[in-house]
Design a protein around this motif. Structure first.
Motif, PDB file in Angstrom:
ATOM      1  N   ALA A  20       1.742   2.177  -3.491  1.00 51.14           N
ATOM      2  CA  ALA A  20       0.588   2.816  -4.140  1.00 51.14           C
ATOM      3  C   ALA A  20       0.490   4.283  -3.719  1.00 51.14           C
ATOM      4  O   ALA A  20       0.231   5.163  -4.552  1.00 51.14           O
ATOM      5  CB  ALA A  20      -0.695   2.077  -3.786  1.00 51.14           C
ATOM      6  N   GLY A  21       0.715   4.561  -2.440  1.00 55.38           N
ATOM      7  CA  GLY A  21       0.684   5.933  -1.951  1.00 55.38           C
ATOM      8  C   GLY A  21       1.739   6.795  -2.619  1.00 55.38           C
ATOM      9  O   GLY A  21       1.488   7.949  -2.985  1.00 55.38           O
ATOM     10  N   LEU A  22       2.935   6.224  -2.806  1.00 58.69           N
ATOM     11  CA  LEU A  22       4.017   6.979  -3.448  1.00 58.69           C
ATOM     12  C   LEU A  22       3.718   7.227  -4.926  1.00 58.69           C
ATOM     13  O   LEU A  22       4.000   8.313  -5.448  1.00 58.69           O
ATOM     14  CB  LEU A  22       5.347   6.245  -3.278  1.00 58.69           C
ATOM     15  N   VAL A  23       3.151   6.237  -5.590  1.00 62.02           N
ATOM     16  CA  VAL A  23       2.788   6.411  -7.007  1.00 62.02           C
ATOM     17  C   VAL A  23       1.701   7.483  -7.138  1.00 62.02           C
ATOM     18  O   VAL A  23       1.792   8.376  -7.995  1.00 62.02           O
ATOM     19  CB  VAL A  23       2.332   5.072  -7.635  1.00 62.02           C
ATOM     20  N   LEU A  24       0.694   7.406  -6.279  1.00 64.27           N
ATOM     21  CA  LEU A  24      -0.375   8.410  -6.313  1.00 64.27           C
ATOM     22  C   LEU A  24       0.173   9.803  -6.004  1.00 64.27           C
ATOM     23  O   LEU A  24      -0.230  10.789  -6.622  1.00 64.27           O
ATOM     24  CB  LEU A  24      -1.481   8.033  -5.323  1.00 64.27           C
ATOM     25  N   MET A  72       0.822  -1.197   0.000  1.00 60.87           N
ATOM     26  CA  MET A  72       0.000   0.000   0.000  1.00 60.87           C
ATOM     27  C   MET A  72       0.868   1.263   0.000  1.00 60.87           C
ATOM     28  O   MET A  72       0.476   2.275  -0.561  1.00 60.87           O
ATOM     29  CB  MET A  72      -0.928  -0.031   1.221  1.00 60.87           C
ATOM     30  N   LEU A  73       2.027   1.165   0.621  1.00 63.89           N
ATOM     31  CA  LEU A  73       2.934   2.312   0.659  1.00 63.89           C
ATOM     32  C   LEU A  73       3.403   2.689  -0.750  1.00 63.89           C
ATOM     33  O   LEU A  73       3.456   3.877  -1.099  1.00 63.89           O
ATOM     34  CB  LEU A  73       4.138   1.998   1.552  1.00 63.89           C
ATOM     35  N   ALA A 125      -3.575   6.129   1.201  1.00 61.05           N
ATOM     36  CA  ALA A 125      -2.752   4.944   0.918  1.00 61.05           C
ATOM     37  C   ALA A 125      -1.433   4.977   1.700  1.00 61.05           C
ATOM     38  O   ALA A 125      -0.986   3.951   2.219  1.00 61.05           O
ATOM     39  CB  ALA A 125      -2.473   4.830  -0.580  1.00 61.05           C
ATOM     40  N   THR A 126      -0.822   6.145   1.802  1.00 63.08           N
ATOM     41  CA  THR A 126       0.451   6.257   2.536  1.00 63.08           C
ATOM     42  C   THR A 126       0.237   5.981   4.011  1.00 63.08           C
ATOM     43  O   THR A 126       1.012   5.238   4.630  1.00 63.08           O
ATOM     44  CB  THR A 126       1.063   7.648   2.328  1.00 63.08           C
ATOM     45  N   VAL A 127      -0.801   6.537   4.593  1.00 59.02           N
ATOM     46  CA  VAL A 127      -1.067   6.314   6.017  1.00 59.02           C
ATOM     47  C   VAL A 127      -1.404   4.845   6.276  1.00 59.02           C
ATOM     48  O   VAL A 127      -0.887   4.253   7.236  1.00 59.02           O
ATOM     49  CB  VAL A 127      -2.191   7.254   6.521  1.00 59.02           C
ATOM     50  N   ILE A 128      -2.219   4.246   5.430  1.00 59.87           N
ATOM     51  CA  ILE A 128      -2.519   2.818   5.588  1.00 59.87           C
ATOM     52  C   ILE A 128      -1.243   2.000   5.455  1.00 59.87           C
ATOM     53  O   ILE A 128      -1.003   1.064   6.232  1.00 59.87           O
ATOM     54  CB  ILE A 128      -3.590   2.351   4.573  1.00 59.87           C
TER      55      ILE A 128
END
Length: 128
Positions: free
Chosen positions: A4-8, A1-2, A121-124
């Motif tokens: 995904a957060g970075l990509v977003l 998930m991390l 996404a980053t927090v999750i």
């Protein structure tokens, strides 16, 4: 998930770089005027304000991009702080736009949706 957060966050940053271009470089030219629905006189009279606002968007993008790079370089505490600062500020700015100018809902969603997803996404990713 991390990841995904970075990509977003990266995509959100690219959108904010584009907003920088529109506001700071193309504001008085046809592309900028078309996006913001301005006539030449309106664009010229608000040029300095838009120029400054565009750089604000660029600096938020830089914070997010630096955060991604620093995280990838193995310093996640600093990198993720920068990512969340950049994307969180993008999201906050979008909320201010939405609340202060409901007629600009589309613009607020455009500039705030990906930062929202990036923050979530980053927090999750940090929690799991």
């Amino acid at each position: 998930m991390l990841i995904a957060g970075l990509v977003l966050a990266g995509v959100a940053a690219l959108i904010h770089v584009y907003i920088f271009y529109l506001e700071s470089l193309a504001w008085t030219r046809a592309p900028g005027r078309a996006v913001f629905g301005l006539i030449a006189e309106q664009a010229e009279s608000t040029r300095e304000l838009a120029f400054n606002q565009g750089f604000y968007n660029l600096f938020l993008a830089i914070a997010a991009i630096l955060g991604i790079v620093v995280t990838a370089a193995g310093v996640p505490a600093v990198g993720l702080t920068l990512v969340l600062t950049g994307t969180g500020s993008m999201l906050a700015a979008a909320l201010v736009l939405l609340l202060s100018s409901p007629d600009k809902r589309r613009a607020a969603v455009t500039q705030g949706f990906l930062p929202l997803l990036a923050v979530v996404a980053t927090v999750i990713g940090l929690l799991v």
